[in-house]
Design a protein around this motif. Structure first.
Motif, PDB file in Angstrom:
ATOM      1  N   ILE A 408       0.875  -1.179   0.000  1.00  0.00           N
ATOM      2  CA  ILE A 408       0.000   0.000   0.000  1.00  0.00           C
ATOM      3  C   ILE A 408       0.917   1.236   0.000  1.00  0.00           C
ATOM      4  O   ILE A 408       1.607   1.519   0.987  1.00  0.00           O
ATOM      5  N   PRO A 409       0.927   1.961  -1.128  1.00  0.00           N
ATOM      6  CA  PRO A 409       1.948   3.003  -1.323  1.00  0.00           C
ATOM      7  C   PRO A 409       1.555   4.337  -0.707  1.00  0.00           C
ATOM      8  O   PRO A 409       1.129   5.267  -1.395  1.00  0.00           O
ATOM      9  N   ILE A 410       1.742   4.453   0.613  1.00  0.00           N
ATOM     10  CA  ILE A 410       1.312   5.663   1.331  1.00  0.00           C
ATOM     11  C   ILE A 410       1.949   6.926   0.729  1.00  0.00           C
ATOM     12  O   ILE A 410       1.265   7.906   0.416  1.00  0.00           O
ATOM     13  N   MET A 411       3.262   6.871   0.543  1.00  0.00           N
ATOM     14  CA  MET A 411       3.984   8.038   0.007  1.00  0.00           C
ATOM     15  C   MET A 411       3.409   8.449  -1.359  1.00  0.00           C
ATOM     16  O   MET A 411       3.229   9.630  -1.640  1.00  0.00           O
ATOM     17  N   ALA A 412       3.118   7.456  -2.193  1.00  0.00           N
ATOM     18  CA  ALA A 412       2.611   7.744  -3.539  1.00  0.00           C
ATOM     19  C   ALA A 412       1.224   8.387  -3.468  1.00  0.00           C
ATOM     20  O   ALA A 412       0.953   9.382  -4.162  1.00  0.00           O
ATOM     21  N   LEU A 413       0.345   7.846  -2.618  1.00  0.00           N
ATOM     22  CA  LEU A 413      -1.006   8.414  -2.486  1.00  0.00           C
ATOM     23  C   LEU A 413      -0.914   9.866  -2.015  1.00  0.00           C
ATOM     24  O   LEU A 413      -1.620  10.747  -2.513  1.00  0.00           O
ATOM     25  N   HIS A 414      -0.027  10.091  -1.028  1.00  0.00           N
ATOM     26  CA  HIS A 414       0.107  11.431  -0.443  1.00  0.00           C
ATOM     27  C   HIS A 414       0.703  12.448  -1.429  1.00  0.00           C
ATOM     28  O   HIS A 414       0.664  13.641  -1.188  1.00  0.00           O
ATOM     29  N   HIS A 415       1.334  11.935  -2.477  1.00  0.00           N
ATOM     30  CA  HIS A 415       1.941  12.846  -3.457  1.00  0.00           C
ATOM     31  C   HIS A 415       1.232  12.756  -4.807  1.00  0.00           C
ATOM     32  O   HIS A 415       1.790  13.161  -5.825  1.00  0.00           O
ATOM     33  N   ASP A 416       0.021  12.236  -4.813  1.00  0.00           N
ATOM     34  CA  ASP A 416      -0.748  12.115  -6.048  1.00  0.00           C
ATOM     35  C   ASP A 416      -1.489  13.443  -6.271  1.00  0.00           C
ATOM     36  O   ASP A 416      -2.315  13.853  -5.436  1.00  0.00           O
ATOM     37  N   SER A 417      -1.213  14.100  -7.412  1.00  0.00           N
ATOM     38  CA  SER A 417      -1.787  15.441  -7.613  1.00  0.00           C
ATOM     39  C   SER A 417      -3.303  15.391  -7.807  1.00  0.00           C
ATOM     40  O   SER A 417      -3.965  16.425  -7.701  1.00  0.00           O
ATOM     41  N   GLU A 418      -3.855  14.184  -8.050  1.00  0.00           N
ATOM     42  CA  GLU A 418      -5.323  14.109  -8.147  1.00  0.00           C
ATOM     43  C   GLU A 418      -5.953  14.378  -6.765  1.00  0.00           C
ATOM     44  O   GLU A 418      -7.000  15.007  -6.654  1.00  0.00           O
ATOM     45  N   TYR A 419      -5.290  13.905  -5.727  1.00  0.00           N
ATOM     46  CA  TYR A 419      -5.838  14.100  -4.369  1.00  0.00           C
ATOM     47  C   TYR A 419      -5.247  15.332  -3.685  1.00  0.00           C
ATOM     48  O   TYR A 419      -5.883  15.935  -2.823  1.00  0.00           O
ATOM     49  N   TYR A 420      -4.006  15.649  -4.032  1.00  0.00           N
ATOM     50  CA  TYR A 420      -3.319  16.785  -3.398  1.00  0.00           C
ATOM     51  C   TYR A 420      -2.655  17.633  -4.488  1.00  0.00           C
ATOM     52  O   TYR A 420      -1.482  17.418  -4.819  1.00  0.00           O
ATOM     53  N   PRO A 421      -3.377  18.594  -5.064  1.00  0.00           N
ATOM     54  CA  PRO A 421      -2.783  19.426  -6.121  1.00  0.00           C
ATOM     55  C   PRO A 421      -1.486  20.079  -5.626  1.00  0.00           C
ATOM     56  O   PRO A 421      -1.381  20.424  -4.448  1.00  0.00           O
ATOM     57  N   GLU A 422      -0.539  20.211  -6.526  1.00  0.00           N
ATOM     58  CA  GLU A 422       0.802  20.728  -6.196  1.00  0.00           C
ATOM     59  C   GLU A 422       1.365  20.016  -4.953  1.00  0.00           C
ATOM     60  O   GLU A 422       1.623  20.638  -3.912  1.00  0.00           O
ATOM     61  N   PRO A 423       1.532  18.701  -5.066  1.00  0.00           N
ATOM     62  CA  PRO A 423       1.870  17.912  -3.868  1.00  0.00           C
ATOM     63  C   PRO A 423       3.170  18.284  -3.193  1.00  0.00           C
ATOM     64  O   PRO A 423       3.327  18.045  -2.000  1.00  0.00           O
ATOM     65  N   GLU A 424       4.114  18.909  -3.930  1.00  0.00           N
ATOM     66  CA  GLU A 424       5.396  19.242  -3.292  1.00  0.00           C
ATOM     67  C   GLU A 424       5.288  20.487  -2.425  1.00  0.00           C
ATOM     68  O   GLU A 424       6.197  20.812  -1.673  1.00  0.00           O
ATOM     69  N   LYS A 425       4.156  21.208  -2.528  1.00  0.00           N
ATOM     70  CA  LYS A 425       4.000  22.418  -1.706  1.00  0.00           C
ATOM     71  C   LYS A 425       3.469  22.050  -0.315  1.00  0.00           C
ATOM     72  O   LYS A 425       2.655  21.135  -0.192  1.00  0.00           O
ATOM     73  N   PHE A 426       3.896  22.807   0.693  1.00  0.00           N
ATOM     74  CA  PHE A 426       3.455  22.572   2.068  1.00  0.00           C
ATOM     75  C   PHE A 426       2.286  23.502   2.357  1.00  0.00           C
ATOM     76  O   PHE A 426       2.451  24.709   2.523  1.00  0.00           O
ATOM     77  N   ILE A 427       1.058  22.938   2.353  1.00  0.00           N
ATOM     78  CA  ILE A 427      -0.144  23.779   2.466  1.00  0.00           C
ATOM     79  C   ILE A 427      -1.063  23.219   3.566  1.00  0.00           C
ATOM     80  O   ILE A 427      -1.912  22.350   3.305  1.00  0.00           O
ATOM     81  N   PRO A 428      -0.929  23.692   4.813  1.00  0.00           N
ATOM     82  CA  PRO A 428      -1.750  23.139   5.910  1.00  0.00           C
ATOM     83  C   PRO A 428      -3.253  23.286   5.671  1.00  0.00           C
ATOM     84  O   PRO A 428      -4.055  22.508   6.217  1.00  0.00           O
ATOM     85  N   GLU A 429      -3.639  24.263   4.809  1.00  0.00           N
ATOM     86  CA  GLU A 429      -5.077  24.474   4.548  1.00  0.00           C
ATOM     87  C   GLU A 429      -5.718  23.246   3.902  1.00  0.00           C
ATOM     88  O   GLU A 429      -6.946  23.102   3.905  1.00  0.00           O
ATOM     89  N   ARG A 430      -4.935  22.346   3.370  1.00  0.00           N
ATOM     90  CA  ARG A 430      -5.509  21.114   2.785  1.00  0.00           C
ATOM     91  C   ARG A 430      -6.261  20.321   3.847  1.00  0.00           C
ATOM     92  O   ARG A 430      -7.038  19.435   3.534  1.00  0.00           O
ATOM     93  N   PHE A 431      -5.947  20.587   5.135  1.00  0.00           N
ATOM     94  CA  PHE A 431      -6.544  19.785   6.194  1.00  0.00           C
ATOM     95  C   PHE A 431      -7.560  20.561   7.031  1.00  0.00           C
ATOM     96  O   PHE A 431      -7.803  20.227   8.189  1.00  0.00           O
ATOM     97  N   SER A 432      -8.158  21.591   6.424  1.00  0.00           N
ATOM     98  CA  SER A 432      -9.285  22.242   7.105  1.00  0.00           C
ATOM     99  C   SER A 432     -10.435  21.230   7.105  1.00  0.00           C
ATOM    100  O   SER A 432     -10.450  20.305   6.283  1.00  0.00           O
TER     101      SER A 432
END
Ligand code: HEM
Length: 512
Positions: A408-432
């Motif tokens: 189960i590729p946790i790192m890959a899911l967390h960096h998938d731009s479909e779920y997290y646009p611009e995945p390399e950016k650090f954006i805490p607002e994603r977790f509102s």
């Protein structure tokens, strides 16, 4: 009379070698048909002898989680829901679709109840711990240990956590290297002291003595050196050979160290009638109940030590890396650091300047910052489940054979731009709250999911937040030139680690 042609030794050897090579190549080719014959797409074209996931000597070494991420990205590009890869000859099933992941981790857990993790109970007792074991023994330990992690218990442990965090602040204040502070070293000392104190009532003294035994032992558990890499490789990829050879993952010294600590602590508590509300006490009580009921199976000191060891090992490194990756991102993003410090001060004002459990729970933005850190840098970047009985993927005719390891590729899911646009950016607002509600389930898995979800999730989150609140209240962090940006990931490590360390400049803001 016909003349007999006599072969030279060289010709015999060359012929045998060529024949063997042909047999090996044919065998490899046959093994590599495994996924195709099951109608599962390949992650990429397999190469002899390495398979598909890693190509040592041919490609720059990467962490196995990055190799799995590459496989995931490759499959996703081809709109595949899953795929098959090979680590050398061993088939590995790579998940892409969050629905399939949900089935494996949660809905169809009975087919995937084991983690494919090698252990050797006889020669390496601490390896037979909650993380590695399965079946009835896992269930019994899991059931009895879960009550140690309720929010009520977290509240009780809070004052100990706070004490350790104050030691951390003192250590930073006294540290001569306020320029280029070794953040990983400081956060490791903190989380080791917390788990020692809250888990087992032991003062690990990591700040007072940089070579403290617990810190040394904890680091040893994760340290990689060539012989260890070989043992891990054998254990995980040729477990039958490893069993036969009696391969151990942790050395005799580590086993003896932890067994002695547990024996001595149990003796001290029994002799002095000490009853503490910690993990070790729960294990002691479980054993006493078994003895009282004259149960056939009474857990041995070695079995109890294995659980103590995993709480220690799994509890300190994961939280300390979270804390250090978080400080790194805050040093890079001064605006986020200031916003978080403002929240800490505002909440503390409401709580009479006391950092309490309730105050930490009130820090909403802090939660978002930690969640985003765990997205970008999941300390456990992939997890696995072994198929324990043949499994038909729902609504298909595709079968996953018993024995296959699902990744189960946790790192890959967390960096998938479909779920997290611009995945390399650090954006805490994603977790509102609003954003979290919109997100597809099973695309955020820093603690895993299902019945084998991380048992220490609450504990890990709490100690990370306490550490962060105390540090930000006292200090301002900025990047030191010694830190490589972007961070590089250490390839030879269990958890996600920054390859060349994290060094930050620290400014004391309370003294000003
Ligand atoms: C930020 C901190 C932490 C992270 C990111 C983390 C992550 C994880 C992950 C991903 C798993 C595998 C879950 C799965 O396979 O579904 C796991 C399992 C586990 N974790 Fe943690 N963990 C953290 C803190 C802790 C702490 C503080 C403890 C103990 C005090 C702990 C003890 C364990 C144990 C014992 C397991 C195995 C559970 C089982 O198989 O029943 N972890 N952790």
């Amino acid at each position: 009379m016909p003349v007999l042609y006599t072969l030279t030794v060289f010709e015999v050897l060359t012929s045998v070698f060529t024949a063997l090579l042909i047999i090996i190549i044919l065998y490899y080719k046959w093994c590599f048909t495994y996924w195709k014959s099951r109608n599962i797409p390949p992650t990429r074209k397999p190469k002899i002898p390495f398979g598909t996931l890693i190509y040592p000597f041919l490609e720059t070494p990467v962490h196995i989680a990055i190799a799995i991420k590459n496989a995931y990205d490759n499959l996703k590009k081809r709109s595949c829901k899953h795929g098959g890869g090979f680590l050398f000859l061993t088939p590995k099933y790579v998940l892409v679709d969050p629905g399939y992941i949900k089935n494996i981790l949660q809905k169809d857990f009975e087919y995937f109840s084991e983690r494919a993790f090698y252990y050797n109970e006889k020669d390496d007792p601490i390896s037979a711990n909650l993380f590695a074991i399965s079946g009835e023994k896992w269930r019994t330990f899991r059931t009895h240990l879960s009550p140690a992690f309720t929010s009520g218990k977290m509240k009780m442990m809070f004052s100990n956590m706070l004490k350790c965090s104050n030691e951390m602040v003192n250590a930073v204040l006294k540290n001569e290297n306020k320029k280029a502070l070794d953040v990983i070293d400081i956060t490791e000392s903190f989380t080791i002291d917390v788990i020692g104190s809250c888990g087992f009532g032991i003062d690990c003294n990591s700040f007072k003595n940089s070579n403290a035994e617990f810190k040394e032992q904890g680091k040893k558990a994760f340290r990689m050196y060539p012989f260890r890499i070989l043992k891990i490789f054998l254990g995980f990829y040729c477990p039958k050979i490893a069993d036969f050879l009696g391969v151990t993952l942790f050395g005799r010294e580590s086993n003896n160290f932890f067994i002695k600590i547990v024996k001595d602590t149990i003796k001290f508590r029994e002799d002095n009638n000490v009853n503490r509300q910690d993990l070790l006490q729960l294990l002691i009580e479980l054993r006493n109940q078994q003895i009282l009921k004259s149960q056939e199976k009474v857990f041995t000191i070695k079995e109890i030590t294995a659980q103590v060891f995993i709480f220690f090992a799994a509890g300190f490194e994961t939280s300390s890396t979270t804390l250090s990756f978080c400080l790194y991102e805050l040093a890079l993003h001064e605006d986020i650091q200031n916003k978080l410090r403002d929240e800490i001060n505002t909440v503390l004002n409401v709580h009479n300047r006391h950092l309490t459990y309730e105050a930490i729970m009130d820090m909403k933005y802090m939660g978002q910052v930690v969640d985003e850190t765990l997205r970008k840098y999941p300390p456990v970047p992939y997890i696995s489940r072994r198929c324990v009985k043949d499994y038909i993927i729902p609504n298909t005719v595709i079968k996953i054979d018993k024995g296959i390891e699902a990744l189960i590729p946790i790192m890959a899911l967390h960096h998938d731009s479909e779920y997290y646009p611009e995945p390399e950016k650090f954006i805490p607002e994603r977790f509102s709250d609003e954003e979290k509600q919109k997100r597809l389930p099973f695309t955020y898995l820093p603690f895993g999911e299902g019945p084998r979800l991380c048992i220490g999730k609450r504990f890990g989150l709490l100690q990370t937040k306490v550490g962060l609140a105390v540090l930000l209240k006292h200090f301002k962090f900025s990047l030191h030139g010694k830190t490589k940006v972007p961070l590089q990931i250490e390839p030879f490590s269990f958890t996600l680690l920054a390859k060349s360390g994290i060094f930050l400049d620290v400014e004391d803001i309370i003294a000003k």
